[in-house]
Design a protein around this motif. Structure first.
Motif, PDB file in Angstrom:
ATOM      1  N   MET A   7      11.954 -10.883  -1.767  1.00  0.00           N
ATOM      2  CA  MET A   7      11.295 -12.107  -1.309  1.00  0.00           C
ATOM      3  C   MET A   7      10.157 -11.803  -0.345  1.00  0.00           C
ATOM      4  O   MET A   7       9.107 -12.470  -0.374  1.00  0.00           O
ATOM      5  CB  MET A   7      12.323 -13.049  -0.683  1.00  0.00           C
ATOM      6  CG  MET A   7      13.251 -13.699  -1.707  1.00  0.00           C
ATOM      7  SD  MET A   7      14.345 -14.969  -1.023  1.00  0.00           S
ATOM      8  CE  MET A   7      15.568 -13.948  -0.190  1.00  0.00           C
ATOM      9  N   GLU A   8      10.318 -10.799   0.496  1.00  0.00           N
ATOM     10  CA  GLU A   8       9.234 -10.411   1.401  1.00  0.00           C
ATOM     11  C   GLU A   8       8.030  -9.910   0.603  1.00  0.00           C
ATOM     12  O   GLU A   8       6.879 -10.232   0.917  1.00  0.00           O
ATOM     13  CB  GLU A   8       9.717  -9.343   2.380  1.00  0.00           C
ATOM     14  CG  GLU A   8      10.735  -9.842   3.396  1.00  0.00           C
ATOM     15  CD  GLU A   8      11.078  -8.804   4.438  1.00  0.00           C
ATOM     16  OE1 GLU A   8      10.293  -7.841   4.611  1.00  0.00           O
ATOM     17  OE2 GLU A   8      12.126  -8.947   5.090  1.00  0.00           O
ATOM     18  N   VAL A   9       8.303  -9.112  -0.423  1.00  0.00           N
ATOM     19  CA  VAL A   9       7.213  -8.573  -1.244  1.00  0.00           C
ATOM     20  C   VAL A   9       6.587  -9.676  -2.101  1.00  0.00           C
ATOM     21  O   VAL A   9       5.361  -9.768  -2.231  1.00  0.00           O
ATOM     22  CB  VAL A   9       7.736  -7.418  -2.119  1.00  0.00           C
ATOM     23  CG1 VAL A   9       6.677  -6.978  -3.132  1.00  0.00           C
ATOM     24  CG2 VAL A   9       8.147  -6.238  -1.241  1.00  0.00           C
ATOM     25  N   GLN A  10       7.410 -10.521  -2.688  1.00  0.00           N
ATOM     26  CA  GLN A  10       6.899 -11.604  -3.539  1.00  0.00           C
ATOM     27  C   GLN A  10       5.937 -12.519  -2.785  1.00  0.00           C
ATOM     28  O   GLN A  10       4.931 -12.966  -3.327  1.00  0.00           O
ATOM     29  CB  GLN A  10       8.060 -12.430  -4.094  1.00  0.00           C
ATOM     30  CG  GLN A  10       8.829 -11.774  -5.210  1.00  0.00           C
ATOM     31  CD  GLN A  10      10.043 -12.611  -5.608  1.00  0.00           C
ATOM     32  OE1 GLN A  10      10.748 -13.148  -4.772  1.00  0.00           O
ATOM     33  NE2 GLN A  10      10.289 -12.716  -6.908  1.00  0.00           N
ATOM     34  N   THR A  11       6.271 -12.804  -1.541  1.00  0.00           N
ATOM     35  CA  THR A  11       5.476 -13.749  -0.762  1.00  0.00           C
ATOM     36  C   THR A  11       4.321 -13.094  -0.015  1.00  0.00           C
ATOM     37  O   THR A  11       3.541 -13.788   0.637  1.00  0.00           O
ATOM     38  CB  THR A  11       6.371 -14.477   0.250  1.00  0.00           C
ATOM     39  OG1 THR A  11       7.035 -13.509   1.087  1.00  0.00           O
ATOM     40  CG2 THR A  11       7.417 -15.325  -0.453  1.00  0.00           C
ATOM     41  N   GLY A  12       4.216 -11.774  -0.080  1.00  0.00           N
ATOM     42  CA  GLY A  12       3.133 -11.089   0.598  1.00  0.00           C
ATOM     43  C   GLY A  12       3.392 -10.811   2.061  1.00  0.00           C
ATOM     44  O   GLY A  12       2.506 -10.316   2.769  1.00  0.00           O
ATOM     45  N   VAL A  13       4.586 -11.103   2.536  1.00  0.00           N
ATOM     46  CA  VAL A  13       4.931 -10.781   3.922  1.00  0.00           C
ATOM     47  C   VAL A  13       4.954  -9.272   4.122  1.00  0.00           C
ATOM     48  O   VAL A  13       4.646  -8.755   5.204  1.00  0.00           O
ATOM     49  CB  VAL A  13       6.299 -11.400   4.281  1.00  0.00           C
ATOM     50  CG1 VAL A  13       6.796 -10.911   5.627  1.00  0.00           C
ATOM     51  CG2 VAL A  13       6.203 -12.923   4.271  1.00  0.00           C
ATOM     52  N   ALA A  14       5.325  -8.543   3.065  1.00  0.00           N
ATOM     53  CA  ALA A  14       5.352  -7.085   3.113  1.00  0.00           C
ATOM     54  C   ALA A  14       4.913  -6.559   1.751  1.00  0.00           C
ATOM     55  O   ALA A  14       4.949  -7.278   0.748  1.00  0.00           O
ATOM     56  CB  ALA A  14       6.754  -6.582   3.453  1.00  0.00           C
ATOM     57  N   ASP A  15       4.489  -5.312   1.738  1.00  0.00           N
ATOM     58  CA  ASP A  15       4.082  -4.674   0.485  1.00  0.00           C
ATOM     59  C   ASP A  15       5.115  -3.663  -0.009  1.00  0.00           C
ATOM     60  O   ASP A  15       5.294  -3.495  -1.217  1.00  0.00           O
ATOM     61  CB  ASP A  15       2.736  -3.963   0.652  1.00  0.00           C
ATOM     62  CG  ASP A  15       1.595  -4.932   0.906  1.00  0.00           C
ATOM     63  OD1 ASP A  15       1.585  -6.015   0.283  1.00  0.00           O
ATOM     64  OD2 ASP A  15       0.724  -4.616   1.734  1.00  0.00           O
ATOM     65  N   VAL A  16       5.744  -2.975   0.915  1.00  0.00           N
ATOM     66  CA  VAL A  16       6.727  -1.950   0.563  1.00  0.00           C
ATOM     67  C   VAL A  16       7.928  -2.100   1.497  1.00  0.00           C
ATOM     68  O   VAL A  16       7.786  -2.005   2.721  1.00  0.00           O
ATOM     69  CB  VAL A  16       6.145  -0.520   0.700  1.00  0.00           C
ATOM     70  CG1 VAL A  16       7.184   0.518   0.291  1.00  0.00           C
ATOM     71  CG2 VAL A  16       4.877  -0.372  -0.111  1.00  0.00           C
ATOM     72  N   VAL A  17       9.086  -2.347   0.924  1.00  0.00           N
ATOM     73  CA  VAL A  17      10.304  -2.515   1.713  1.00  0.00           C
ATOM     74  C   VAL A  17      11.392  -1.622   1.128  1.00  0.00           C
ATOM     75  O   VAL A  17      11.535  -1.520  -0.092  1.00  0.00           O
ATOM     76  CB  VAL A  17      10.796  -3.977   1.721  1.00  0.00           C
ATOM     77  CG1 VAL A  17      12.057  -4.132   2.564  1.00  0.00           C
ATOM     78  CG2 VAL A  17       9.694  -4.902   2.235  1.00  0.00           C
ATOM     79  N   VAL A  18      12.128  -0.980   1.995  1.00  0.00           N
ATOM     80  CA  VAL A  18      13.290  -0.200   1.561  1.00  0.00           C
ATOM     81  C   VAL A  18      14.537  -1.051   1.775  1.00  0.00           C
ATOM     82  O   VAL A  18      14.766  -1.564   2.873  1.00  0.00           O
ATOM     83  CB  VAL A  18      13.421   1.121   2.333  1.00  0.00           C
ATOM     84  CG1 VAL A  18      14.767   1.795   2.041  1.00  0.00           C
ATOM     85  CG2 VAL A  18      12.282   2.067   1.955  1.00  0.00           C
ATOM     86  N   ALA A  19      15.316  -1.221   0.712  1.00  0.00           N
ATOM     87  CA  ALA A  19      16.612  -1.896   0.815  1.00  0.00           C
ATOM     88  C   ALA A  19      17.679  -0.816   0.964  1.00  0.00           C
ATOM     89  O   ALA A  19      17.707   0.151   0.202  1.00  0.00           O
ATOM     90  CB  ALA A  19      16.876  -2.745  -0.421  1.00  0.00           C
ATOM     91  N   LEU A  20      18.536  -1.013   1.927  1.00  0.00           N
ATOM     92  CA  LEU A  20      19.551  -0.019   2.290  1.00  0.00           C
ATOM     93  C   LEU A  20      20.910  -0.700   2.344  1.00  0.00           C
ATOM     94  O   LEU A  20      21.035  -1.806   2.883  1.00  0.00           O
ATOM     95  CB  LEU A  20      19.211   0.581   3.658  1.00  0.00           C
ATOM     96  CG  LEU A  20      20.291   1.392   4.390  1.00  0.00           C
ATOM     97  CD1 LEU A  20      20.555   2.707   3.657  1.00  0.00           C
ATOM     98  CD2 LEU A  20      19.845   1.658   5.833  1.00  0.00           C
ATOM     99  N   GLY A  21      21.919  -0.068   1.789  1.00  0.00           N
ATOM    100  CA  GLY A  21      23.285  -0.561   1.911  1.00  0.00           C
ATOM    101  C   GLY A  21      24.181   0.570   2.347  1.00  0.00           C
ATOM    102  O   GLY A  21      24.067   1.694   1.843  1.00  0.00           O
ATOM    103  N   VAL A  22      25.081   0.292   3.277  1.00  0.00           N
ATOM    104  CA  VAL A  22      25.926   1.372   3.787  1.00  0.00           C
ATOM    105  C   VAL A  22      27.249   0.812   4.273  1.00  0.00           C
ATOM    106  O   VAL A  22      27.331  -0.322   4.750  1.00  0.00           O
ATOM    107  CB  VAL A  22      25.215   2.142   4.931  1.00  0.00           C
ATOM    108  CG1 VAL A  22      24.947   1.243   6.126  1.00  0.00           C
ATOM    109  CG2 VAL A  22      26.020   3.366   5.363  1.00  0.00           C
ATOM    110  N   GLU A  23      28.286   1.600   4.118  1.00  0.00           N
ATOM    111  CA  GLU A  23      29.587   1.262   4.686  1.00  0.00           C
ATOM    112  C   GLU A  23      30.368   2.538   4.925  1.00  0.00           C
ATOM    113  O   GLU A  23      30.406   3.427   4.059  1.00  0.00           O
ATOM    114  CB  GLU A  23      30.381   0.363   3.734  1.00  0.00           C
ATOM    115  CG  GLU A  23      31.359  -0.551   4.444  1.00  0.00           C
ATOM    116  CD  GLU A  23      30.634  -1.651   5.220  1.00  0.00           C
ATOM    117  OE1 GLU A  23      30.676  -1.592   6.468  1.00  0.00           O
ATOM    118  OE2 GLU A  23      30.020  -2.534   4.601  1.00  0.00           O
ATOM    119  N   SER A  24      30.960   2.627   6.100  1.00  0.00           N
ATOM    120  CA  SER A  24      31.948   3.667   6.375  1.00  0.00           C
ATOM    121  C   SER A  24      33.242   2.944   6.707  1.00  0.00           C
ATOM    122  O   SER A  24      33.538   2.676   7.878  1.00  0.00           O
ATOM    123  CB  SER A  24      31.516   4.573   7.533  1.00  0.00           C
ATOM    124  OG  SER A  24      32.528   5.527   7.800  1.00  0.00           O
TER     125      SER A  24
END
Length: 404
Positions: free
Chosen positions: A103-120
């Protein structure tokens, strides 16, 4: 209104999935997150200065790494200009991180975003809310975050005192799903995951993790949870979790998802920016949807979420080449498949296993699934994939992806 930009997913990667208390247990969530972020930069050659933000998903955080996306980015060598935060949509958190990035990229708020998921989950906290008011008679009560989150996720109006297992048993009774059916699905999940391991199918998506120890460091490069020795007889011998209070109970540790440790990440951007940065798009996001149901039967929520996502994409389930439906519980998967009128042995459903065999590291699962389906689609010469999962508390997410 500005027209929404096209979004692509590049370089979805993951660590191996560790068992509870297993090989990855010495690493906390931040360490796992940093490991996968560094591997992402190494494998892609991406300049970290080009990344606007890191959106991190985690279900069991502590204040050792507040706003985990920011902390992990800094520790992984991203510049101070890279912002970050964390979110929690329980089992759907990892996919939600991808969708927020999109959504950030679609709307132009950002151009490159890294999505991260983590659990310990091996390091999920024990906590108290009483200490600041003094020590009450009898001492402080420590809650286990893992168990407590499952008991409170429906709030006060929709209590789930037996946790997610109780809700799974509700679907068992409602749909008339037997123990043998559940164990058969669990066995099939392990068989598919073990076959994928043996063939090297996971190699392209897994990044090895170095784990320090008293006798030196050990490199972990293989999922721990799949069981090559699993059999129907072994699964049938396991005692149902709620048997003491429900003589008809069928849900066991063997036909439920695991509690696990892992991290996963991907780059979300536009096709033009991917080209400029030398990234190869693997998937295009076609549509997504969220749905809510009664928290006491949360496992069925992927059905309405998937129907809505498919409608928004203008496609049908029959058009889908891969259906990644997270296996929170075998009974929950079977209930969803019954509503969709899909055979449980359909080869499109979790071709390389899922939560029962590969494990379910809550915050990382959504991106783990994304990494797997991104490699499944070309291997199966497919075009369309759906990723969906039920979410504790009565929600579900579903997303339609197209092979880029």
């Amino acid at each position: 209104m500005t027209e929404l930009r096209e979004v692509v997913v590049c370089a979805p990667l993951r660590t191996p999935v560790g068992r509870l208390g297993g090989a990855l247990a010495p690493l906390d969530a931040r360490a796992l997150a940093v490991a996968v972020l560094r591997a992402l930069l190494d494998r892609t050659g991406l300049d970290p200065a080009a990344v606007d933000s890191v959106v991190a998903a985690q279900g069991y955080p502590t204040m050792e790494s507040p706003a985990l996306g920011r902390v992990a980015a800094l520790d992984a060598g991203f510049p101070i200009t890279t912002t970050g935060y964390q979110l929690d949509r329980r089992c759907g958190s990892g996919l939600q991180a991808v969708l927020n990035a999109a959504m950030e990229v679609q709307t132009g708020v950002a151009d490159v975003v890294v999505a991260l998921g983590v659990e310990s989950m091996s390091n999920a906290p024990l906590y108290t809310e009483q200490g600041r008011r003094g020590v009450p008679p009898g001492g402080l009560l420590l809650h286990d975050a893992l168990a407590r989150g499952r008991e409170t996720v429906g709030g006060t109006r929709y209590p789930t005192p037996d946790g997610n297992v109780g809700t799974a048993e509700t679907l068992r009774a409602e749909y008339g799903i037997g123990r043998r059916e559940q164990d058969a699905l669990a066995l099939r999940s392990h068989q598919r995951a073990v076959a994928a391991q043996a063939s090297g199918a996971f190699d392209a998506e897994i990044v090895p993790v170095e784990v320090p120890g008293r006798r030196g460091s050990v490199v972990v490069d293989r999922d721990e949870h799949p069981r090559p020795d699993s059999t129907l007889d072994a699964l049938a011998a396991l005692r149902p979790v709620l048997l003491a209070t429900d003589p008809d109970a069928t849900v066991t540790a063997g036909n439920s998802s695991g509690q696990n440790d892992a991290a996963a990440a991907c780059v979300v951007t536009t096709p033009d920016h991917a080209l400029r940065l030398g990234l190869t798009p693997m998937l295009r996001l076609r549509s997504w949807a969220a749905a809510g149901v009664d928290p006491r039967r949360f496992g069925i929520a992927p059905v309405p979420a998937t129907h809505l996502a498919l409608a928004r994409a203008g496609v049908a389930l029959a058009d889908v080449d891969v259906l990644e439906l997270n296996e929170a519980f075998a009974v929950q998967v079977l209930a969803c498949l019954a509503d969709w009128r899909i055979d449980p042995e359909d080869p499109r459903v979790n071709p390389r296993g899922s939560g029962i065999s590969l494990g379910h590291p809550i915050g990382a699962t959504g991106i783990r699934m994304l990494a797997t389906l991104a490699h499944e689609l070309p291997a199966l010469d497919g075009t369309l994939a759906v990723e969906t999962m039920c979410i504790g508390g009565g929600q579900a997410l579903a997303a339609v992806f197209e092979r880029a």
